[in-house]
Structure formats: C-alpha cells, structure tokens
Design a protein around this motif. Sequence first.
Motif, PDB file in Angstrom:
ATOM      1  N   TRP A  93       4.317   3.501 -10.265  1.00 54.73           N
ATOM      2  CA  TRP A  93       5.253   2.652 -11.561  1.00 54.73           C
ATOM      3  C   TRP A  93       5.407   1.656 -10.608  1.00 54.73           C
ATOM      4  CZ3 TRP A  93       5.658   7.607 -12.158  1.00 54.73           C
ATOM      5  CH2 TRP A  93       4.864   8.310 -13.309  1.00 54.73           C
ATOM      6  N   PRO A  94       4.299   0.420  -9.845  1.00 48.97           N
ATOM      7  CA  PRO A  94       4.464  -0.683  -9.355  1.00 48.97           C
ATOM      8  C   PRO A  94       6.001  -1.414  -9.378  1.00 48.97           C
ATOM      9  CG  PRO A  94       2.192  -0.403  -9.500  1.00 48.97           C
ATOM     10  CD  PRO A  94       3.179   0.713 -11.143  1.00 48.97           C
ATOM     11  N   ASP A  95       5.837  -1.895 -11.238  1.00 50.37           N
ATOM     12  CA  ASP A  95       6.867  -2.452 -11.433  1.00 50.37           C
ATOM     13  C   ASP A  95       8.519  -1.965 -10.919  1.00 50.37           C
ATOM     14  OD1 ASP A  95       5.405  -3.700 -12.157  1.00 50.37           O
ATOM     15  OD2 ASP A  95       5.875  -3.013 -13.756  1.00 50.37           O
ATOM     16  N   GLN A  96       9.099  -0.422 -10.930  1.00 52.72           N
ATOM     17  CA  GLN A  96      10.426   0.317 -10.287  1.00 52.72           C
ATOM     18  C   GLN A  96       9.922   0.985  -9.049  1.00 52.72           C
ATOM     19  OE1 GLN A  96      10.742   3.324 -14.010  1.00 52.72           O
ATOM     20  NE2 GLN A  96       8.998   2.120 -14.706  1.00 52.72           N
ATOM     21  N   LYS A  97       9.114   0.649  -8.849  1.00 52.67           N
ATOM     22  CA  LYS A  97       8.613   1.398  -6.833  1.00 52.67           C
ATOM     23  C   LYS A  97       8.508   2.920  -6.499  1.00 52.67           C
ATOM     24  CE  LYS A  97       9.369  -3.349  -4.294  1.00 52.67           C
ATOM     25  NZ  LYS A  97       8.108  -3.485  -4.307  1.00 52.67           N
ATOM     26  N   LEU A  98       7.864   3.340  -8.056  1.00 54.39           N
ATOM     27  CA  LEU A  98       7.872   4.775  -7.621  1.00 54.39           C
ATOM     28  C   LEU A  98       7.136   5.392  -7.492  1.00 54.39           C
ATOM     29  CD1 LEU A  98      10.021   6.755  -8.626  1.00 54.39           C
ATOM     30  CD2 LEU A  98       9.342   6.616 -11.191  1.00 54.39           C
ATOM     31  N   GLY A  99       6.813   6.631  -7.200  1.00 57.34           N
ATOM     32  CA  GLY A  99       5.577   6.968  -6.625  1.00 57.34           C
ATOM     33  C   GLY A  99       5.773   8.680  -6.684  1.00 57.34           C
ATOM     34  N   ILE A 157      -1.928   3.809   1.821  1.00 56.04           N
ATOM     35  CA  ILE A 157      -1.679   5.259   1.305  1.00 56.04           C
ATOM     36  C   ILE A 157      -2.427   4.728  -0.507  1.00 56.04           C
ATOM     37  CG2 ILE A 157      -0.205   6.494   0.623  1.00 56.04           C
ATOM     38  CD1 ILE A 157      -0.578   6.798   3.705  1.00 56.04           C
ATOM     39  N   PHE A 158      -2.808   6.375  -0.234  1.00 52.49           N
ATOM     40  CA  PHE A 158      -2.985   6.165  -2.815  1.00 52.49           C
ATOM     41  C   PHE A 158      -2.290   6.561  -3.015  1.00 52.49           C
ATOM     42  CE2 PHE A 158      -6.724   4.327  -1.108  1.00 52.49           C
ATOM     43  CZ  PHE A 158      -7.306   3.678  -1.805  1.00 52.49           C
ATOM     44  N   LEU A 159      -1.068   6.079  -3.600  1.00 53.44           N
ATOM     45  CA  LEU A 159      -0.093   6.972  -4.453  1.00 53.44           C
ATOM     46  C   LEU A 159      -0.535   7.956  -5.757  1.00 53.44           C
ATOM     47  CD1 LEU A 159       2.886   4.620  -5.025  1.00 53.44           C
ATOM     48  CD2 LEU A 159       2.701   6.858  -3.049  1.00 53.44           C
ATOM     49  N   GLY A 211      -3.991   6.138  -8.515  1.00 55.14           N
ATOM     50  CA  GLY A 211      -4.519   6.190  -7.711  1.00 55.14           C
ATOM     51  C   GLY A 211      -3.911   4.784  -7.399  1.00 55.14           C
ATOM     52  N   TYR A 212      -2.683   4.514  -6.725  1.00 57.01           N
ATOM     53  CA  TYR A 212      -2.406   2.953  -5.967  1.00 57.01           C
ATOM     54  C   TYR A 212      -1.980   3.112  -5.144  1.00 57.01           C
ATOM     55  CZ  TYR A 212       0.539  -1.247  -6.889  1.00 57.01           C
ATOM     56  OH  TYR A 212       1.348  -2.433  -6.660  1.00 57.01           O
ATOM     57  N   SER A 213      -2.173   2.217  -4.627  1.00 60.18           N
ATOM     58  CA  SER A 213      -2.532   1.149  -3.364  1.00 60.18           C
ATOM     59  C   SER A 213      -1.297   0.784  -2.586  1.00 60.18           C
ATOM     60  CB  SER A 213      -3.922   0.802  -2.448  1.00 60.18           C
ATOM     61  OG  SER A 213      -3.854   0.152  -1.045  1.00 60.18           O
ATOM     62  N   VAL A 214      -1.085   1.247  -1.303  1.00 60.21           N
ATOM     63  CA  VAL A 214       0.104   0.603  -0.861  1.00 60.21           C
ATOM     64  C   VAL A 214       0.016   0.783   0.689  1.00 60.21           C
ATOM     65  CG1 VAL A 214       1.807   0.993  -2.630  1.00 60.21           C
ATOM     66  CG2 VAL A 214       1.515   3.120  -1.157  1.00 60.21           C
ATOM     67  N   THR A 215       1.412  -0.221   1.195  1.00 64.29           N
ATOM     68  CA  THR A 215       0.993   0.252   2.802  1.00 64.29           C
ATOM     69  C   THR A 215       1.967   1.112   3.329  1.00 64.29           C
ATOM     70  OG1 THR A 215      -0.129  -1.920   2.992  1.00 64.29           O
ATOM     71  CG2 THR A 215       0.880  -0.855   4.797  1.00 64.29           C
ATOM     72  N   SER A 216       2.389   1.492   4.076  1.00 61.71           N
ATOM     73  CA  SER A 216       3.092   2.898   4.663  1.00 61.71           C
ATOM     74  C   SER A 216       4.222   2.039   5.500  1.00 61.71           C
ATOM     75  CB  SER A 216       2.295   4.367   4.917  1.00 61.71           C
ATOM     76  OG  SER A 216       2.076   4.493   6.215  1.00 61.71           O
TER      77      SER A 216
END
Length: 377
Positions: free
Chosen positions: A335-341, A329-331, A318-323
């Motif tokens: 893996w935020p460091d690798q920008k992978l969701g 958006i909740f992924l 459940g990681y929050s990002v802006t599309s």
Amino acid sequence: MKLDIDLNELWACVDRMGAQRQKLDLDEIWDSSTFAIDTELESGIEIKLEDLETDQGLLGIHGRQVVLFIPDHAFRVETAIQSPGQGNKFHVADCKTLDDMKNRNRFERYHVTNSITGEFPVFGYSQITKRQVEGSANLSVCKNCLNFLNYKGADTGSAQNRQKLVDEFSIEEFFSTYSSVFKQKPKSWIDKKTKGYTADWETISGRVRAAAGYSCKHCFVDLSSHKHLLHVHHMNGVKSDNSESNLISLCADCHRKEPYHEHMMVPRKDTLTINELRKAQLGNEFATWNTTRKSADPALAGFLNYIERKNYVTPVLGYSVTSNTNKEIFLDAAWPDQKLGLFLDGRINIDGWTIFSLGEALEWAKGLPTANGNTAT
Ligand SMILES: [Zn+2]
Ligand SMILES: [Zn+2]
Ligand SMILES: [Zn+2]
C-alpha cells in the motif's frame, strides 16, 4: 563450493522450445539440485526447536519448508496407530502450541520432514505386551497452525469447515501454496515434475503456445516477452493425451491454480513478473478484489481473506521499491500511500516503510477493526 555446469545443452533446449534465453540465475540451478539433506528430510530428522527457521511464520530448515512432528507416543502408541487422529498433531506453522512448547522447554524429541506422503513414523511402549512398538500413522495437522495462517479461511470460517480442512489436509498442496517463501523444493516434487510427457511434447507445446499468440486463456495476460512463463495444460489431466481439444495455454500462475496441480511450484519471481505484466496490460481493472484474489501469490490468500473481510483497500501486487542497500526490491503486496508492504523473501529495511513478513502481516490483519468497528477475535 565450485560450480561446474555445462550450460550448452540447456541453451540448445531453450532454443528448440522457441523460448528466449534468460539471464542466468544460479538460484534456479540450485533449486533443482538435491543434496544429502533432501534425502534425509524425506524420512525425517531430529532437530532442536530453536533451529527452526520461522521468519515468515512457516517452518523451515536450510531454506526448505518442513513440517514438525513428535514420533514418541509413549504408552499411547497403539492408539495412535489405530486412530491416528488421536495421535500427536503435526505442525506446519509457528503456532501458539509451538510457542508453548518452546517456553516449557520440555524434553521432547522433535523431528522435521518434507515428505508429502502424510505418513509419520511413530513409536512408544505398549502397556499390553510390555514391549517397544514401532509403526507409522497418518497423523492430523494442528488446528492452531491452520488458524494462525488462516489457511483456506480456517480462522474466518466455521468450526465444521476447520475440521474438514484437517481431514482433507494435503502436505503437498500446503507446500505448493507457500512455495514462494522457500528456495529449495522437496526432492519428491523434483522427481515427479518431469514424468508422463511424450517425447514430442516440446514441439507440440511450442505450437499450441504460438497459436494462442503467447497469451493465457484464463487471465489473458500477453506473455510474448516472457514466453517461458506460458504453459500448456492437459485439461483431462492425462499428460500423454495431446489431442487439440485437450490442450490449453495458461500462464504459470493460472496453471498452478488448476485442480490437482498441487505439485506445481512457481518461483516467486515468476509470479511477480506475471502480475507486473497483468497490471501494465489490464490497468485499473486489475485493482479489484476479484482480480487481486485470483492473481495473488497463493501464499497471500489467508492474509488477503482477512483484509478483504475487513473492507481494507486492495494492495498493489508486486510493487517496486529501493531498499536501504540500494537494491530494487519487489514487495509481494504493498500500500504505497501508507508505506506499508509485505515481503516473502527474507528481511529488508526501507526508510519510512513498515515491511511485514507473512507471519507479521497475518497478526496485523487479525488485529484490524472489522467493517462494523469491532476488533475481531
Ligand atoms: Zn501447530
Ligand atoms: Zn493466466
Ligand atoms: Zn496442467
């Protein structure tokens, strides 16, 4: 289509339960509406393979999860009725057999259903009586589908375990596992959900939840701010037995993971909210494999099983990002460091990120090097 629903009665009910009024979500209302297609899907409808929705690696039509089967058994129909294991396999995912079928472009009549009985209509031509035969058979699920999803560790376990999964396969449990991916629930589930409770259940449930301080007795998440996500579970499975020792407060996520709760489908956003609160309340303790495995949306289990075995780092659930369209958006896993969701709710683009669907994530995980440096087969 015009939406005309009287919500006063609903809110009165919400108030009686001591729950908080939530922002009205029309999706939720549509969730429990049934349409003509839901009734048709119970008995099965014919489709073309290209009409299947396979975005997440699962099979769907019109936002509903389905399984695919071929009723026509030609001269094998009597064998299929007598020994269903030898009949046509039914498919639950976008497996390689299905790929082959698409490529061969053979003329076959494919049907889809979301009936959870496990019984499929079959027909064919008897070479003994020289007549058309119709019947039903408890067909077996396709092993390639289970492998593709790594369903209950089908791909990482033994051949013996895989056979056991085929023998014990329950469509209801399978649908419940992936309920986050589909907006519309099977009709049979909606019919079943409300049965068996006593008339005073709302009052009793409200009392038990208040006594528990609105916390889950399994994962300890405090749901004071989201009381509607705390359920009361009957430990002996009898919904009319409301004796104190039989009742326990569980969050919706822990509740759905209790044995024999295959019928419980928790909306994706509720799972995300519960994990959000667990993360905030439990902090670092939350980021272990043990907690991740227990807390994750069940749809992620096959994927997590791969990456845990390959010693990959635990994801944030459940990681929050802006599309790119400026929406929050909740992924489902990230893996935020690798920008992978991983995102279970359709297709999105976020600059600089790689966002997988479930099907893509499974293939990626399969290709990761194993802990000892070899690529797994
Ligand atoms: Zn298959
Ligand atoms: Zn819980
Ligand atoms: Zn329960």
